[in-house]
Design an enzyme around this catalytic site. Structure first.
Site, mmCIF file in Angstrom:
data_model
loop_
_atom_site.group_PDB
_atom_site.id
_atom_site.type_symbol
_atom_site.label_atom_id
_atom_site.label_comp_id
_atom_site.label_asym_id
_atom_site.label_seq_id
_atom_site.Cartn_x
_atom_site.Cartn_y
_atom_site.Cartn_z
ATOM 1 N N CYS A 111 -10.351 -3.036 -4.823
ATOM 2 C CA CYS A 111 -9.449 -4.070 -5.400
ATOM 3 C C CYS A 111 -9.850 -5.377 -5.829
ATOM 4 O O CYS A 111 -9.732 -5.823 -6.499
ATOM 5 C CB CYS A 111 -8.456 -4.210 -3.848
ATOM 6 S SG CYS A 111 -7.636 -2.731 -3.822
ATOM 7 N N GLU A 166 -3.338 -4.868 -3.021
ATOM 8 C CA GLU A 166 -3.605 -5.252 -3.837
ATOM 9 C C GLU A 166 -3.103 -4.765 -5.508
ATOM 10 O O GLU A 166 -3.514 -4.823 -6.377
ATOM 11 C CB GLU A 166 -4.683 -6.295 -3.391
ATOM 12 C CG GLU A 166 -4.968 -6.745 -1.804
ATOM 13 C CD GLU A 166 -5.204 -6.018 -1.018
ATOM 14 O OE1 GLU A 166 -4.998 -4.698 -0.970
ATOM 15 O OE2 GLU A 166 -5.855 -6.652 -0.476
ATOM 16 N N ASN A 172 1.080 -0.955 0.120
ATOM 17 C CA ASN A 172 -0.200 -0.272 0.220
ATOM 18 C C ASN A 172 1.016 1.222 0.092
ATOM 19 O O ASN A 172 1.686 1.350 0.708
ATOM 20 C CB ASN A 172 -1.330 -0.213 0.807
ATOM 21 C CG ASN A 172 -0.392 -0.652 2.319
ATOM 22 O OD1 ASN A 172 0.286 -1.123 2.521
ATOM 23 N ND2 ASN A 172 -1.668 0.238 3.779
ATOM 24 N N ILE A 173 -0.223 2.472 -1.178
ATOM 25 C CA ILE A 173 0.903 3.255 -0.818
ATOM 26 C C ILE A 173 0.661 4.579 -0.958
ATOM 27 O O ILE A 173 -0.716 4.735 -1.895
ATOM 28 C CB ILE A 173 1.887 3.481 -2.127
ATOM 29 C CG1 ILE A 173 2.860 2.510 -2.915
ATOM 30 C CG2 ILE A 173 2.514 4.625 -2.958
ATOM 31 C CD1 ILE A 173 2.917 2.602 -3.898
ATOM 32 N N GLU A 174 0.153 5.445 0.564
ATOM 33 C CA GLU A 174 -0.526 6.902 1.100
ATOM 34 C C GLU A 174 -0.138 7.731 0.206
ATOM 35 O O GLU A 174 1.309 7.695 -0.391
ATOM 36 C CB GLU A 174 -0.444 6.139 2.162
ATOM 37 C CG GLU A 174 -1.195 4.922 2.658
ATOM 38 C CD GLU A 174 -0.924 5.331 4.247
ATOM 39 O OE1 GLU A 174 -0.515 5.934 5.548
ATOM 40 O OE2 GLU A 174 -2.252 3.856 5.062
ATOM 41 N N CYS A 185 -10.000 -4.413 0.067
ATOM 42 C CA CYS A 185 -11.387 -3.948 0.055
ATOM 43 C C CYS A 185 -12.256 -4.046 -0.585
ATOM 44 O O CYS A 185 -11.513 -3.787 -2.082
ATOM 45 C CB CYS A 185 -10.854 -2.637 -0.003
ATOM 46 S SG CYS A 185 -10.569 -1.873 -1.033
ATOM 47 N N CYS A 237 -4.328 0.705 -2.563
ATOM 48 C CA CYS A 237 -3.813 -0.365 -1.571
ATOM 49 C C CYS A 237 -2.549 -1.055 -2.359
ATOM 50 O O CYS A 237 -2.462 -1.535 -3.560
ATOM 51 C CB CYS A 237 -5.208 -1.215 -1.348
ATOM 52 S SG CYS A 237 -7.047 -0.386 -0.724
HETATM 53 N N1 THU Z 1 -5.206 -2.015 2.941
HETATM 54 C C1 THU Z 1 -4.355 -1.958 1.806
HETATM 55 O O1 THU Z 1 -3.664 -1.863 1.141
HETATM 56 N N2 THU Z 1 -5.269 -3.324 1.276
HETATM 57 C C2 THU Z 1 -6.515 -3.514 2.218
HETATM 58 O O2 THU Z 1 -6.530 -5.094 2.013
HETATM 59 C C3 THU Z 1 -7.481 -2.803 3.206
HETATM 60 C C4 THU Z 1 -5.841 -1.746 3.686
HETATM 61 C C5 THU Z 1 -4.728 -0.032 2.652
HETATM 62 C C6 THU Z 1 -4.697 0.929 3.016
HETATM 63 C C7 THU Z 1 -4.280 2.206 3.373
HETATM 64 O O3 THU Z 1 -3.162 3.028 3.387
HETATM 65 C C8 THU Z 1 -4.043 1.626 4.967
HETATM 66 O O4 THU Z 1 -4.491 -0.211 4.349
HETATM 67 C C9 THU Z 1 -5.523 1.143 6.092
HETATM 68 O O5 THU Z 1 -6.732 1.122 5.382
#
Ligand code: THU
Length: 150
Positions: free
Chosen positions: A100, A66, A53-55, A97, A64
């Site tokens: 995804c 995935e 995941n890259i915010e 999510c 996310c």
């Molecule tokens: N996130 C994912 O990368 N995959 C998931 O299946 C659930 C949520 C990430 C998004 C965000 O960066 C962090 O988790 C919190 O929601």
């Protein structure tokens, strides 16, 4: 839902996918949530490609793990996925999510069942679910009469 019984996915491949996802998670960019997620996908040709995941400071633009894995695979020319691993050490068993799931649906392939492998943590058996149970009656390429592939 089942724990490890799916035909074409052998134990060694699952282990390699889990390792790739966990290793990738160490490179997650998560300054806001502090919730690292690693993912890996298995392509029809047998390659394993990872994502994290890259915010973003504009929170909603976060991507996310995935989706990063799926899009990396697509960018490398892969159009059919056999399996995906989700690994979130802070919440074992995390599932993809909704966004995804829709992106995974695009590349689930025809006929074969995309397996979703949920990492329950080191030393624990992963949970394996069929993708179609996570997104039943999905809208996808089929609805646009597109077979996928290009
Ligand atoms: N996130 C994912 O990368 N995959 C998931 O299946 C659930 C949520 C990430 C998004 C965000 O960066 C962090 O988790 C919190 O929601």
């Amino acid at each position: 839902m089942t724990n490890r019984d799916e035909g074409s996915l052998d134990a060694a491949t699952i282990e390699r996918m889990l390792h790739a996802a966990r290793d990738a998670a160490t490179r997650a960019y998560v300054p806001y949530s502090g919730f690292p997620v690693g993912a890996s996908v298995l392509t029809a040709s047998g390659e394993i490609i990872a994502g994290v995941n890259i915010e973003n400071a504009s929170y909603g633009l976060t991507v996310c793990g995935e989706r990063v894995a799926v899009l990396r695979a697509a960018a490398e020319g892969h159009r059919e996925l056999r399996a995906v691993v989700v690994s979130a050490a802070k919440a074992p068993g995390t599932t993809p999510c909704g966004a995804c799931r829709q992106v995974l649906n695009e590349f689930k392939g025809q006929g074969s069942d995309l397996q979703v492998i949920l990492d329950n943590g080191e030393g624990a058996e992963p949970t394996i679910v069929a993708f179609d149970t996570l997104l039943p009656r999905a809208f996808g390429p089929h609805d646009l009469k597109v077979s996928g592939g290009d």
